[in-house]
Design a protein around this motif. Structure first.
Motif, PDB file in Angstrom:
ATOM      1  N   ILE A  94      -4.083  66.452 125.434  1.00 30.16           N
ATOM      2  CA  ILE A  94      -3.224  65.986 124.329  1.00 30.16           C
ATOM      3  C   ILE A  94      -3.055  64.467 124.388  1.00 30.16           C
ATOM      4  O   ILE A  94      -3.136  63.759 123.380  1.00 30.16           O
ATOM      5  CB  ILE A  94      -1.866  66.702 124.385  1.00 30.16           C
ATOM      6  CG1 ILE A  94      -2.039  68.179 124.035  1.00 30.16           C
ATOM      7  CG2 ILE A  94      -0.868  66.067 123.420  1.00 30.16           C
ATOM      8  CD1 ILE A  94      -0.792  69.000 124.244  1.00 30.16           C
ATOM      9  N   GLU A  95      -2.849  63.931 125.602  1.00 29.35           N
ATOM     10  CA  GLU A  95      -2.655  62.487 125.742  1.00 29.35           C
ATOM     11  C   GLU A  95      -3.922  61.741 125.332  1.00 29.35           C
ATOM     12  O   GLU A  95      -3.876  60.666 124.713  1.00 29.35           O
ATOM     13  CB  GLU A  95      -2.289  62.172 127.188  1.00 29.35           C
ATOM     14  CG  GLU A  95      -2.000  60.712 127.450  1.00 29.35           C
ATOM     15  CD  GLU A  95      -0.741  60.253 126.750  1.00 29.35           C
ATOM     16  OE1 GLU A  95      -0.580  59.032 126.574  1.00 29.35           O
ATOM     17  OE2 GLU A  95       0.090  61.121 126.391  1.00 29.35           O
ATOM     18  N   ARG A  96      -5.103  62.305 125.644  1.00 28.31           N
ATOM     19  CA  ARG A  96      -6.374  61.688 125.280  1.00 28.31           C
ATOM     20  C   ARG A  96      -6.518  61.621 123.748  1.00 28.31           C
ATOM     21  O   ARG A  96      -6.942  60.611 123.186  1.00 28.31           O
ATOM     22  CB  ARG A  96      -7.517  62.481 125.899  1.00 28.31           C
ATOM     23  CG  ARG A  96      -8.885  61.805 125.775  1.00 28.31           C
ATOM     24  CD  ARG A  96      -9.963  62.608 126.480  1.00 28.31           C
ATOM     25  NE  ARG A  96      -9.677  62.718 127.916  1.00 28.31           N
ATOM     26  CZ  ARG A  96      -9.261  63.843 128.502  1.00 28.31           C
ATOM     27  NH1 ARG A  96      -9.072  64.939 127.788  1.00 28.31           N
ATOM     28  NH2 ARG A  96      -9.023  63.873 129.804  1.00 28.31           N
ATOM     29  N   LYS A  97      -6.147  62.721 123.052  1.00 25.47           N
ATOM     30  CA  LYS A  97      -6.242  62.725 121.591  1.00 25.47           C
ATOM     31  C   LYS A  97      -5.267  61.732 120.957  1.00 25.47           C
ATOM     32  O   LYS A  97      -5.562  61.104 119.939  1.00 25.47           O
ATOM     33  CB  LYS A  97      -5.967  64.137 121.068  1.00 25.47           C
ATOM     34  CG  LYS A  97      -7.068  65.128 121.391  1.00 25.47           C
ATOM     35  CD  LYS A  97      -6.760  66.500 120.799  1.00 25.47           C
ATOM     36  CE  LYS A  97      -7.884  67.489 121.119  1.00 25.47           C
ATOM     37  NZ  LYS A  97      -7.601  68.828 120.571  1.00 25.47           N
ATOM     38  N   VAL A  98      -4.097  61.583 121.567  1.00 24.81           N
ATOM     39  CA  VAL A  98      -3.116  60.624 121.047  1.00 24.81           C
ATOM     40  C   VAL A  98      -3.665  59.204 121.117  1.00 24.81           C
ATOM     41  O   VAL A  98      -3.557  58.402 120.174  1.00 24.81           O
ATOM     42  CB  VAL A  98      -1.788  60.752 121.798  1.00 24.81           C
ATOM     43  CG1 VAL A  98      -0.854  59.594 121.460  1.00 24.81           C
ATOM     44  CG2 VAL A  98      -1.111  62.069 121.447  1.00 24.81           C
ATOM     45  N   LEU A  99      -4.265  58.855 122.248  1.00 20.44           N
ATOM     46  CA  LEU A  99      -4.807  57.507 122.402  1.00 20.44           C
ATOM     47  C   LEU A  99      -5.963  57.259 121.428  1.00 20.44           C
ATOM     48  O   LEU A  99      -6.095  56.171 120.858  1.00 20.44           O
ATOM     49  CB  LEU A  99      -5.267  57.303 123.847  1.00 20.44           C
ATOM     50  CG  LEU A  99      -4.133  57.295 124.898  1.00 20.44           C
ATOM     51  CD1 LEU A  99      -4.727  57.225 126.293  1.00 20.44           C
ATOM     52  CD2 LEU A  99      -3.184  56.143 124.657  1.00 20.44           C
ATOM     53  N   GLN A 100      -6.811  58.276 121.215  1.00 16.54           N
ATOM     54  CA  GLN A 100      -7.896  58.125 120.247  1.00 16.54           C
ATOM     55  C   GLN A 100      -7.360  57.924 118.822  1.00 16.54           C
ATOM     56  O   GLN A 100      -7.894  57.127 118.048  1.00 16.54           O
ATOM     57  CB  GLN A 100      -8.806  59.356 120.305  1.00 16.54           C
ATOM     58  CG  GLN A 100      -9.584  59.482 121.593  1.00 16.54           C
ATOM     59  CD  GLN A 100     -10.388  60.775 121.677  1.00 16.54           C
ATOM     60  OE1 GLN A 100     -10.295  61.605 120.783  1.00 16.54           O
ATOM     61  NE2 GLN A 100     -11.172  60.929 122.761  1.00 16.54           N
ATOM     62  N   GLY A 101      -6.297  58.644 118.466  1.00 15.80           N
ATOM     63  CA  GLY A 101      -5.694  58.454 117.137  1.00 15.80           C
ATOM     64  C   GLY A 101      -5.117  57.064 116.963  1.00 15.80           C
ATOM     65  O   GLY A 101      -5.238  56.454 115.886  1.00 15.80           O
ATOM     66  N   GLN A 102      -4.494  56.521 118.008  1.00 14.80           N
ATOM     67  CA  GLN A 102      -3.946  55.174 117.910  1.00 14.80           C
ATOM     68  C   GLN A 102      -5.047  54.124 117.768  1.00 14.80           C
ATOM     69  O   GLN A 102      -4.897  53.123 117.053  1.00 14.80           O
ATOM     70  CB  GLN A 102      -3.088  54.879 119.133  1.00 14.80           C
ATOM     71  CG  GLN A 102      -1.798  55.711 119.175  1.00 14.80           C
ATOM     72  CD  GLN A 102      -0.965  55.412 120.400  1.00 14.80           C
ATOM     73  OE1 GLN A 102      -1.391  54.678 121.282  1.00 14.80           O
ATOM     74  NE2 GLN A 102       0.228  56.015 120.463  1.00 14.80           N
TER      75      GLN A 102
END
Length: 577
Positions: A331-339
Motif C-alpha cells: 500500500i505504501e509503495r502505491k501511495v508513493l507512485q501516485g504522488q
C-alpha cells in the motif's frame, strides 16, 4: 297622491342621486337637507315628493337589498355597481309606487327611466318564478307572512302587467340598432403634447467573440480524484485487517487518513458514576453475572486438564502480523507512485498555463484598443443627448407655468365648495349632538329607576331540617359534622397508603444499590482488559512500522518523490517572482 304634471324624470333623477350618496349612519332628513342646500335648483318644486320617496327607500332598505343583490348575482353581471341606486328606486316604485303616485304618474316615471336597464330589471323582478319564489322566502325572514303577502308581494304582482307592457316595446326599440349622436369634446389647450420618440442609439461595432473557458480549467484533476479513490480503498482494507486482531469485547480502532497508516489509541473508558434507570441497571447486572460465570467455567475446565489452545493462537497471530506487514508495504509503495504521478501532472499544467498567459496578453491588447474607440463614440453621443435634454426642459417649463395657473383657479373653486359643505355639516352635527344628549339623559333616568331593588330579609336556622319529609333529611349543622367525620377517615386512609409506598420504595432502592455495585465491579474488570489489549496492540504496531520503513524499494521511491517536489517548488517561486 301628487298630480301627473310634476316633472317625473327630474324627480326620478333626484331620488337616484340621493340614494347613490346616502350613508346609513346619517339620518334621511339630514342627508336630504344637505343635498338640497348644495343644489337647490334640482329640488325646486318637488321637495315633498322626493323626500317621501327617499325616506321610504331608506326605511325599506333591507327589502330592496334582497332583490338588488339577487339581480346582480343572477342577471345583472353586465351592469355597473354604480347603477345600484337606480335599481333600488325601480324596486321601490314597483312595490310602493301606488302609495305615492297615481297610475298615470307612475307610467310617466317608468317611461322616463333608462329603458334597457328598466326592461332587464323588471323582467327579472316581476317574473312569477322570482317574485313568488325565493324573493318571497327571503322577505319572510324579515317580516311576518301576512305583511309580506299583503304589502310587498301583492302590490308588486298587481303592477307587474302594466310595467312590463310599458318597458318591453321601448327596450326592443333601443336594442334595434339606434346609434347615439356623436358628442363633441372641447379643446384641451393645456394638455401637453406627447413626447416624440428619441432616435435610436447607434450600437457599437461588434467585438470579436472570446473563446469560452474550457470546463476542465476549474475542474478537479483526474489524478486527484484517482488518488482519493485509492486512499478510500486503502482505508477500507486497513480497517478490515485491523478488525481481525481486535477482540469482540473492545470497539474497533479508528484508522486515520495519514501516510503512516497507524490506528490511534482508543481512549480509556471513564470511571464515572453509574447513572441508569432501574431496568438498565438490572440488565447490565445480569450481563456481568453471565461473564463471571463463563470465566469460572473456563478456569474449572483448565484445572481438569483440557487442552490449552494458547500455542495455536500465538502461531495464528504471528502469521496475521506477517501478512499485514506485506500488505502495508504494498500500500505504501502505491501511495508513493501516485504522488509521483501527481507531481508530473502539476509540472505539465504549469507549462500549459505559461502558454495560455502569452495568448491572454495579446487578446488584452486588442481589447484595450477597441475600448478606446468605444469611449470616444460614447462621448459624442452624450453631447448630442445633452442638447436634446436642454431643449425638452425649456419646453416643460412653459407647460408647467400654464398648468399651475389652471390648477390655482380650480383650487380656489374647490376651497369655496369645501367651506360651504363644512358649515352645513357642522350645523347638522350640532343638532344631532343635542338629540343624542336628550336620548342619553332619558336612558340614564330609566336605568336609575331599574337599579333600585326591593328590600329582602330571610332567617336561617342551621339546627333545623328543611321539613321536606325525606328519609335522609338533616339539618345544616348535622351535615357539617358528618362531612368532618368523612374527611377525617379519608385522611387516615391516605396516610396508611403513603407509608406503604415509602416502604416499597426503600426496598427497591436497596436492590438497585446492589445492582450498581455489581456493575461497577464488571466495568472495572473490562477496563483493565481493554488497557492490556491496547498496550499489546501498540507494541505490534511499532514493530510493523519499523519493518515497513526498512524496505529498500520504498526508500528509493521516497527519494524520487522528494526530487520532484523540489523541482515543483522551484518553478512556483520562479513564477511568483
Amino acid at each position: 297622491r301628487y298630480l301627473a304634471n310634476v316633472a317625473m324624470a327630474k324627480m326620478a333623477a333626484a331620488c337616484v342621486a340621493l340614494l347613490r350618496h346616502y350613508e346609513p349612519g346619517r339620518g334621511p332628513d339630514v342627508h336630504f337637507e344637505l343635498c338640497k342646500s348644495n343644489d337647490p335648483e334640482t329640488f325646486r318644486g318637488i321637495e315633498q315628493a322626493v323626500f317621501e320617496v327617499f325616506e321610504g327607500c331608506t326605511a325599506y332598505q333591507s327589502v330592496l337589498k334582497v332583490v338588488v343583490d339577487g339581480f346582480y348575482a343572477d342577471a345583472g353581471s353586465g351592469f355597473l355597481k354604480s347603477d345600484r341606486a337606480l335599481f333600488e328606486f325601480m324596486c321601490y316604485l314597483a312595490i310602493f309606487g301606488q302609495h305615492h303616485f297615481d297610475a298615470a304618474a307612475r307610467d310617466k316615471i317608468v317611461k322616463a327611466l333608462d329603458q334597457p336597464k328598466a326592461a332587464r330589471f323588471f323582467q327579472f323582478f316581476l317574473a312569477p318564478a322570482t317574485l313568488n319564489g325565493w324573493v318571497q322566502e327571503q322577505w319572510r325572514l324579515l317580516y311576518d307572512d301576512m305583511f309580506v303577502r299583503e304589502n310587498l308581494v301583492g302590490p308588486a304582482a298587481a303592477a307587474s302587467a302594466t310595467i312590463l307592457a310599458l318597458v318591453e316595446p321601448r327596450a326592443l326599440g333601443n336594442f334595434a340598432g339606434q346609434i347615439p349622436p356623436t358628442a363633441t369634446q372641447p379643446f384641451t389647450l393645456t394638455a401637453p403634447k406627447p413626447r416624440a420618440l428619441p432616435m435610436p442609439a447607434r450600437l457599437p461595432p461588434a467585438a470579436p467573440k472570446h473563446v469560452p473557458v474550457p470546463a476542465t480549467t476549474y475542474a478537479t484533476p483526474l489524478e486527484v480524484e484517482a488518488q482519493e479513490r485509492k486512499n478510500a480503498l486503502r482505508r477500507d482494507r486497513i480497517q478490515k485487517i485491523a478488525a481481525l486482531h481486535v477482540p469482540a469485547a473492545a470497539p474497533p480502532p479508528v484508522v486515520p487518513a495519514v501516510p503512516v497508516f497507524v490506528a490511534k489509541k482508543a481512549p480509556a473508558p471513564s470511571a464515572a458514576a453509574v447513572k441508569l434507570n432501574a431496568a438498565a441497571l438490572k440488565r447490565e447486572e445480569q450481563f456481568f453475572r453471565k461473564q463471571m460465570e463463563a470465566e469460572a467455567k473456563r478456569l474449572a475446565a483448565a484445572e481438569s486438564g483440557v487442552v490449552d489452545l494458547d500455542a495455536f493462537l500465538q502461531w495464528q497471530q504471528a502469521q496475521r502480523l506477517r501478512d499485514q506487514e506485506e500488505e502495508l508495504a504494498a500500500i505504501e509503495r502505491k501511495v508513493l507512485q501516485g504522488q509521483l504521478s501527481r507531481e508530473d501532472a502539476i509540472l505539465a499544467r504549469h507549462q500549459v498555463a505559461q502558454a495560455r498567459k502569452a495568448d491572454a496578453e495579446s487578446v488584452r491588447a486588442v481589447a484595450a484598443d477597441l475600448m478606446q474607440r468605444f469611449i470616444a463614440e460614447k462621448k459624442e453621443q452624450e453631447a448630442a443627448n445633452r442638447r436634446l435634454v436642454e431643449e425638452a426642459a425649456l419646453f416643460q417649463d412653459q407647460i408647467r407655468v400654464a398648468r399651475e395657473k389652471v390648477l390655482d383657479e380650480k383650487q380656489q373653486i374647490k376651497q369655496d365648495l369645501q367651506d360651504r359643505n363644512r358649515r352645513l355639516l357642522e350645523e347638522a352635527e350640532a343638532e344631532a349632538a343635542i338629540e343624542r344628549e336628550k336620548r342619553a339623559e332619558l336612558i340614564r333616568q330609566i336605568k336609575a329607576m331599574e337599579s333600585v331593588r326591593a328590600p329582602r330579609a330571610a332567617d336561617l336556622d342551621v339546627g333545623t331540617a328543611a321539613g321536606a319529609g325525606l328519609l335522609t333529611e338533616m339539618s345544616l349543622l348535622e351535615l357539617r359534622e358528618r362531612l368532618a367525620f368523612l374527611r377525617l377517615a379519608q385522611e387516615e386512609e391516605e396516610q396508611a397508603r403513603r407509608e406503604a409506598i415509602v416502604a416499597d420504595r426503600a426496598r427497591e432502592q436497596s436492590r438497585l444499590r446492589e445492582c450498581v455495585e455489581t456493575i461497577q465491579r464488571g466495568r472495572t474488570e473490562r477496563q483493565r482488559a481493554v488497557s492490556s489489549m491496547s498496550a499489546t496492540r501498540a507494541v505490534q504496531t511499532k514493530e510493523i512500522r519499523n519493518v515497513v520503513r526498512a524496505d529498500s524499494s520504498l526508500t528509493a521511491l521516497q527519494d524520487q518523490l522528494a526530487k520532484k517536489k523540489a523541482e515543483r517548488l522551484r518553478l512556483t517561486r520562479t513564477v511568483t517572482t
